[in-house]
Structures are given as structure tokens and as C-alpha cells.
Write an enzyme that holds these catalytic residues in place. Structure first.
Site, mmCIF file in Angstrom:
data_model
loop_
_atom_site.group_PDB
_atom_site.id
_atom_site.type_symbol
_atom_site.label_atom_id
_atom_site.label_comp_id
_atom_site.label_asym_id
_atom_site.label_seq_id
_atom_site.Cartn_x
_atom_site.Cartn_y
_atom_site.Cartn_z
ATOM 1 C CG ASP A 101 -1.778 -1.161 1.328
ATOM 2 O OD1 ASP A 101 -1.307 -2.402 1.475
ATOM 3 O OD2 ASP A 101 -3.064 -1.243 0.871
ATOM 4 C CG ASP A 131 -4.121 -1.001 -2.594
ATOM 5 O OD1 ASP A 131 -4.499 -1.755 -3.539
ATOM 6 O OD2 ASP A 131 -4.881 -0.975 -1.665
ATOM 7 C CG HIS A 158 -4.704 -5.907 -1.315
ATOM 8 N ND1 HIS A 158 -3.592 -5.018 -1.216
ATOM 9 C CD2 HIS A 158 -5.556 -5.062 -1.156
ATOM 10 C CE1 HIS A 158 -3.751 -3.761 -0.735
ATOM 11 N NE2 HIS A 158 -5.407 -3.893 -0.837
ATOM 12 C CG HIS A 207 -10.253 -2.418 4.606
ATOM 13 N ND1 HIS A 207 -11.122 -1.881 3.536
ATOM 14 C CD2 HIS A 207 -8.960 -1.460 4.398
ATOM 15 C CE1 HIS A 207 -10.516 -0.876 3.138
ATOM 16 N NE2 HIS A 207 -9.060 -0.562 3.328
ATOM 17 C CG HIS A 252 -3.874 2.192 4.579
ATOM 18 N ND1 HIS A 252 -4.657 3.284 3.997
ATOM 19 C CD2 HIS A 252 -3.788 1.139 3.501
ATOM 20 C CE1 HIS A 252 -5.077 2.647 2.664
ATOM 21 N NE2 HIS A 252 -4.241 1.563 2.505
HETATM 22 FE FE LIG Z 1 -6.314 -1.998 -0.405
#
Ligand SMILES: [Fe+2]
Ligand SMILES: *[C@@H]1O[C@H](CO)[C@@H](O)[C@H](O)[C@H]1NC(C)=O
Ligand SMILES: *[C@@H]1O[C@H](CO)[C@@H](O)[C@H](O)[C@H]1NC(C)=O
Ligand SMILES: *[C@@H]1O[C@H](CO)[C@@H](O)[C@H](O)[C@H]1NC(C)=O
Ligand SMILES: *[C@@H]1O[C@H](CO)[C@@H](O)[C@H](O)[C@H]1NC(C)=O
Ligand SMILES: *[C@@H]1O[C@H](CO)[C@@H](O)[C@H](O)[C@H]1NC(C)=O
Length: 468
Positions: A168, A197, A319, A329, A358
Site C-alpha cells: 500500500d 496497492d 492483498h 476493512h 493501512h
Molecule cells: Fe487496499
């Protein structure tokens, strides 16, 4: 009144019981007390030094390499020329030799809404010698640029090898710090496992694909010299029906080629490679994985092929995480976990790296495969055959940090921290690998979490999940 009091007491007891139960179930690991100075994550402006195009007519830019076959004797070299197609040739030679060889690639372009790509070249150099430094040049006929890489050692069980792990990433000032820290890390990563990402171009109006080009120029300083092993994330889909872009993964698959045919995969979004002592399986969270789908069938046939005598370390990149205790998420990886977790336990996967969230998190070795809808066994249990799940989605992209965590920390979570950073996975031999996570602490990298991995096939004893 009395009766009321009684039922209140009973109710209180029940609540207490529930709380106690939750406490028992949720004896999670460590939630780091480190709190990063909260600042907005800002993308580097287009005129930043890291985005500068090389000088010279039609000079190759966005140069990057990845493994080009199943064993590590081939390299895919990719680059973009801005003005005209130019040459598809890669000239390469072994260090300390005069004899130069040539390989021919192909050139591609694509359109995305009102964006026209540059000339994207991909060239596979084959039959390289293992453990050897090669120089290579691209841009013949116009502006030549020279780079180098080192091939991996021959595949074998006790070959030491160090991977960097990044996810990411994006192109903010924090992304630049993450990449800089990876480059300066004394563990000296030899290739990067990238968990998806990449550019976050899709956060710009009409998914401004210029931000794919800037990302390619930004990461060239590492990806031209060591292979980055690519997994696709949701930001690679670039699905934009409102502007007529309905074919998912268009910019990503044009720009980043992977050796998927070498593992008999039918799509570049899932594939495998062997590298030194590791067998790496890349999966796609955003491609079908239900029973009978191409990805499902491929993985079903793939796992029995892994020979742990040849490649003791079995690593998976995907991912969207299966075990995540952030409020971002949460449970998005659940449907894929339901499909594949049984196999990961059966085939003793050592570690699964994911991104998407993140932040950073490392799980206990747990599995959640006993549940069958009617038996109620739906809580993850400690399982020494299960992988450790690591979330390394903390590269530093424009969307900022995920800070909100599920409280209390669930038992499956061993360590979690909302900071940007990267990790290294350093294989020593068939039994031991040293893993460490390096937080970007305002200017320098700090080893904030680490663990000795004991190989699940050769050394399946209990590890300490405590941070070292
Ligand atoms: Fe993502
Ligand atoms: C990015 O990092 C590199 C290496 O530390 C540095 O030279 C460069 O100035 C940085 N650029 C930006 C825009 O932060
Ligand atoms: C791919 O399939 C071919 C033909 O069945 C087989 O020879 C080869 O070993 C397979 N490769 C891998 C990496 O499974
Ligand atoms: C596994 O790899 C070892 C070492 O390369 C080899 O001797 C053995 O034959 C392989 N096993 C299978 C089933 O292919
Ligand atoms: C390993 O850990 C499991 C639980 O995680 C425990 O049940 C088992 O007794 C441990 N084994 C050893 C040898 O310590
Ligand atoms: C494997 O590496 C570990 C960690 O460096 C070391 O302690 C161990 O002795 C090594 N095993 C062998 C057989 O060399």
C-alpha cells in the site's frame, strides 16, 4: 421491589459472566503504545525530485524488474519511453565480462479515458546464471540508461535470502520515507514482496494515469535494481464505469508483467515463483476464488506441487487480510479465508503477508477451520500448523493511517501498531528465518516488532509470539 432487585442481581451476574468470558476469549497480544505524531498524509507534488524524468530524447523511464520464470534464471525488464516506441532491446552482460548479449521484448500502449500511455516495454532475459551480478542497458538508438541486478542463488533448502516486504505504498512523503528506510535497512533486502496497492492513481479525477507514471519513476531507484514481486490490490482494479473503463486491472497489467505462465496460471493476478529457499504463492483478492473458478482450481493443484525439501519456506501474498483487528476493512478477507484456510493449514504455509489495512499487525498461529455452520466452533484457535498472518499495509499512501482498533485486542492478534513502515523476512536456513518490522519514526527506521520464524515443515516447534 425485592423481586426486581433479584432479577437485577441476576442480570448483573450475567453481564459479569459475559465480560469475564470476553476477557478469557480476548487475551490478545500487544497493542503498541507508540503513537505517531498525527499529520495528514500528503502526496508529493508532480514537480518533486523523485518524479523527475531522465534527460535525453526518448530516455527510458519507470524502469523495473521482476522474476521472469519459475526458478529465478530469468528476469523481466520493463520500461517506458515517452516520445516514440524506440528499441525493445535489452543489452546485458555479466559483471567483469566483455561479452554483451541482447534480448528482444515487446512494446505495448493502452488508453484510459482521456489518457494515452507512453510506450511500455517488457523484455524477458532468460538463461541467466544464478547468484551473479549483471549489468543491463535499455534505450538503444536514443538515450541509453544502464542499471544492474543480482540473480538469486540456485533454488535449494538452506540458501539464505532476505526479502523486503512493502504494501500500500502510494506516493506521499511518507511513501518516500518508507522506501528510503527499506533502502537503508542493514538487513539488506534482496527483493521486495509487494502486497498490492501501488500508485493510488485511482484517487485522482478520472483515475489520472499520470500518477501511474510518477509512481513508476518514484520506485525506479529500487525496482530497477532488485525484483519486486507483485500482488494486485483493490487500487489496481481501476474499474471506472462512469468514464467507460470497465475492464479491471487495465493499467496494472499493462505496466507490470509477471511470470504467471511459468506456474501454469491462466491470469497474471495469481501465480507462483521459487526464489532461493522460498516458494512464493501470489493470490488475488479481487478475482473469483469460489469453487471451480480458475484461481481456485489453480491453487488446488499448486499446493501439492510445493516440495519443502527443495523450498522449505512457503510464503503467500494476498492483498486483503484474513486476520485483522482494525476497524478498517474488518472481515473483508473472510470469504476467501473460508475457501482456502483449510489448505493453508494442511500444507503448512509459514507466513501470509497482506496489506489493505493501512497499519501493522502480526497474528498468532491460529486457524478457524472447525466450523461447519451447526457446531458453533467459530472462534479461531491456536494452531501450530497454521501460518502467521502479517498485515503490512503501512507503506504510507495518501489515504493515511488506520488507527481505530477493535477493543479489546482479539486473541488471534499478537502485535499491532498504527504506524507506517516496512518489514524484512530473512531466511537463514531450512529451520530459521528472522522477521522484523521497521516503523518509520520521523526520519529513521526503528525495529519495533520482530520474531524468529521456525519453519513449519522442518522445525514445527512452538515459536514465541512475543516481540523480541
Ligand atoms: Fe487496499
Ligand atoms: C525522497 O527521499 C529521497 C531519499 O531520502 C530524498 O533524496 C528526496 O529528496 C525525497 N523527496 C521528497 C519529495 O521527499
Ligand atoms: C506446467 O504444466 C506443464 C505441462 O503439464 C508441466 O510440464 C510443468 O511442470 C508445469 N509447471 C509447473 C510449475 O507446475
Ligand atoms: C523434492 O526435491 C528434492 C530436492 O530437490 C528431490 O530430491 C525430490 O525428488 C523432490 N521430490 C519430489 C516428489 O519431486
Ligand atoms: C505449543 O502451543 C500449543 C498452543 O499454542 C500448546 O497446546 C502446546 O502444548 C505447545 N507445545 C509445546 C511443545 O510447548
Ligand atoms: C539455522 O540458523 C539458525 C539461526 O541462524 C542457527 O541457530 C542454526 O544453527 C542453523 N541451523 C543449521 C543446521 O545450521
Amino acid at each position: 421491589m425485592r423481586a426486581k432487585m433479584g432479577s437485577f442481581a441476576a442480570f448483573s451476574l450475567l453481564v459479569l459472566g459475559l465480560v469475564f468470558n470476553i476477557a478469557v476469549l480476548c487475551n490478545g497480544g500487544k497493542t503498541s503504545s507508540y503513537v505517531r505524531k498525527m499529520e495528514k498524509t500528503v502526496d508529493m507534488p508532480l514537480n518533486s525530485d523523485v518524479f523527475g524524468a531522465p534527460e535525453g530524447y526518448n530516455a527510458p523511464q519507470q524502469v523495473h524488474i521482476t522474476q521472469g520464470d519459475h526458478e529465478g534464471k530469468a528476469v523481466i525488464v520493463s520500461w517506458v519511453t515517452p516520445d516514440e516506441p524506440g528499441s525493445n532491446t535489452v543489452i546485458y552482460w555479466k559483471e567483469n565480462t566483455e561479452y554483451k548479449k541482447k534480448a528482444e521484448g515487446k512494446v505495448y500502449t493502452y488508453k484510459f479515458y482521456n489518457y494515452n500511455s507512453g510506450y511500455i516495454h517488457h523484455c524477458t532475459i532468460k538463461s541467466l546464471e544464478f547468484d551473479t551480478k549483471y549489468y543491463y542497458e535499455v534505450g538503444a538508438g536514443h538515450t541509453m540508461r544502464k542499471f544492474w541486478f543480482v540473480t538469486p542463488p540456485a533454488v535449494g533448502p538452506d540458501v539464505p535470502y532476505t526479502f523486503g516486504v512493502i504494501g500500500d505504498l502510494g506516493q506521499s512523503y511518507d511513501s518516500n520515507m518508507t522506501l528510503t528506510h527499506y533502502e537503508l535497512n542493514p538487513q539488506k533486502g534482496q527483493s521486495v514482496l509487494f502486497v498490492g496497492d501501488l500508485s493510488y492513481a485511482d484517487n485522482y479525477p478520472n483515475h489520472d494515469n499520470v500518477r501511474w507514471d510518477t509512481w513508476g519513476r518514484f520506485t525506479e531507484r529500487s525496482a530497477a535494481y532488485q525484483p519486486w514481486i507483485w500482488a494486485a490490490g483493490n487500487h489496481e482494479m481501476d474499474f471506472a464505469p462512469e468514464i467507460g473503463e470497465i475492464k479491471p486491472f487495465k493499467p496494472f497489467t499493462h505496466r507490470y508483467h509477471v511470470p504467471y505462465r511459468a506456474s501454469n496460471s491462466t491470469a497474471p493476478l495469481w501465480y507462483s515463483i521459487k526464489r532461493a529457499s522460498a516458494y512464493i504463492i501470489v493470490l488475488s483478492s479481487y478475482s473469483a476464488y469460489g469453487k471451480y473458478t480458475p484461481q481456485y482450481t489453480w491453487l488446488e493443484q499448486e499446493l501439492p506441487k510445493v516440495n519443502r525439501t527443495e523450498t522449505p519456506w512457503l510464503i503467500v501474498l494476498v492483498h486483503s487480510p484474513w486476520y485483522n483487528s482494525y476497524n478498517y476493512h474488518f472481515m473483508e478477507g473472510e470469504s476467501m479465508r473460508v475457501m482456502f484456510e483449510q489448505w493453508f493449514v494442511q500444507y503448512k504455509v509459514d507466513v501470509v503477508f497482506s496489506g489493505h489495512v493501512h497499519a501493522y499487525e502480526r497474528s498468532e498461529r491460529v486457524s478457524n477451520i472447525a466450523y461447519n455452520i451447526v457446531n458453533g466452533l467459530c472462534v479461531p484457535v491456536k494452531d501450530q500448523s497454521a501460518p502467521v498472518y502479517i498485515i503490512i499495509g503501512d507503506g504510507g499512501n495518501i489515504e493515511g493511517l488506520a488507527t481505530s482498533m477493535i477493543d479489546p485486542q482479539p486473541a488471534y492478534s499478537a502485535y499491532r501498531e498504527a504506524s507506517f513502515g516496512h518489514a524484512t523476512f530473512s531466511i537463514k536456513n531450512r529451520t530459521h528465518a528472522y522477521y522484523s518490522w521497521h516503523r518509520n519514526q520521523d526520519g529513521y527506521a526503528v525495529e519495533a516488532d520482530s520474531m524468529w520464524f521456525f519453519n513449519r515443515y522442518w522445525n514445527p516447534v512452538n515459536e514465541s509470539s512475543e516481540s523480541q
